[in-house]
Enzyme design. Structure first.
Site, PDB file in Angstrom:
ATOM      1  N   HIS A 120       0.837  -1.199   0.000  1.00  0.00           N
ATOM      2  CA  HIS A 120       0.000   0.000   0.000  1.00  0.00           C
ATOM      3  C   HIS A 120       0.877   1.256   0.000  1.00  0.00           C
ATOM      4  CE1 HIS A 120      -3.121  -2.738   1.621  1.00  0.00           C
ATOM      5  NE2 HIS A 120      -3.990  -1.832   1.231  1.00  0.00           N
ATOM      6  N   ASN A 151       7.922  -4.050   3.568  1.00  0.00           N
ATOM      7  CA  ASN A 151       6.495  -3.785   3.708  1.00  0.00           C
ATOM      8  C   ASN A 151       6.017  -4.050   5.138  1.00  0.00           C
ATOM      9  OD1 ASN A 151       3.793  -3.240   2.951  1.00  0.00           O
ATOM     10  ND2 ASN A 151       3.433  -5.399   2.510  1.00  0.00           N
TER      11      ASN A 151
END
Length: 269
Positions: A120, A151
């Site tokens: 994201h 991440n």
């Protein structure tokens, strides 16, 4: 469409430097849409395909999307204290194609067995306040191929710290996206989604004395102190070819982007 693009980009919307002395003056209120302005610098390589870039407005964030890379150029959002939590979790949600952009575009098949996470840009954790915002955060136009340890590790740590800062100061103006440092780039999947070599994030706080900070993270396995990723916003602008927060008064923009105070952000180095 180039003129339309530049107008849209201006409408919406960061090497370590030494600590700066605090600015004494306060800034007159500036509209949020104006503060969150991002423009392409004249020398930006993005100008070569500026006509193809697509501006996408979501419930919680805005994306400038590049069809050539199948990735966002940048994702920008205003994170308030009220938006740092909420009842709408990511449970049961799946990443999805964004049908607002043309094919070829990123799909599940591109990421499957690629060795990269669906990273994201505007994080799920910033969108728990709205069911629609949470669903939209899982569109592939808000994602990039990201090394798993980044991440779930250092990048995730920064996302959590941003929510803490928003709770502390009331609101932040955040822009992040991929960085391309090499001439040739790895791709994944049939649709050749480009793998960035790094990621940037710039954060502006207008509470009290305005301040800003930038971060650059290599897209690789890592476990480092947050201080090692800190850059001035000016440094990030030089790397990206973007001009952040152009809606600020010129004198304020120059000051907050030129230097960063580790102390002001509570970062230990």
């Amino acid at each position: 469409m180039a003129g339309v693009l530049l107008a849209a980009v201006i409408l919406l919307m960061g090497n370590c430097t030494t600590d700066a002395s605090p600015m004494e003056e306060q800034v007159e209120p500036v509209p949020a849409d104006s503060i969150m302005s991002v423009a392409l610098q004249p020398a930006s390589p993005l100008n070569e395909n500026a006509r193809q870039l697509i501006l996408l407005r979501r419930d919680a964030y805005t994306v400038l999307y590049n069809p050539a890379t199948r990735l966002p150029v940048w994702v920008a959002w205003r994170l308030t204290a009220d938006h740092t939590d909420g009842p709408f979790s990511r449970d049961g949600l799946k990443f999805a194609e964004d049908k607002d952009v043309p094919v070829p575009r990123a799909t599940n098949d591109d990421y499957r067995n690629s060795g990269y996470d669906r990273g994201h840009m505007c994080p799920s954790g910033d969108n728990k306040w709205s069911e629609l915002a949470q669903v939209q955060s899982f569109l592939y136009t808000n994602c990039c191929p990201q090394v798993r340890s980044l991440n779930s590790g250092d990048w995730n740590e920064l996302e959590k710290r941003c929510r803490q800062w928003a709770q502390q100061y009331g609101e932040l103006y955040i822009v992040c996206g991929p960085l391309f440092l090499n001439r040739r780039h790895k791709t994944i999947g049939r649709n050749e989604v480009v793998v960035p070599e790094a990621f940037f994030k710039v954060i502006l706080c207008m509470a009290g004395t305005p301040k800003a900070i930038g971060f650059v993270y290599r897209n690789e396995q890592c476990n480092n102190d947050m201080a090692s990723y800190v850059n001035s916003v000016d440094d990030v602008e030089r790397l990206t070819g973007l001009d952040f927060y152009t809606g600020l008064p010129d004198d304020v923009e120059r000051k907050v982007e030129a230097v960063v105070s580790f102390h002001d952000w509570g970062i230990v180095r």
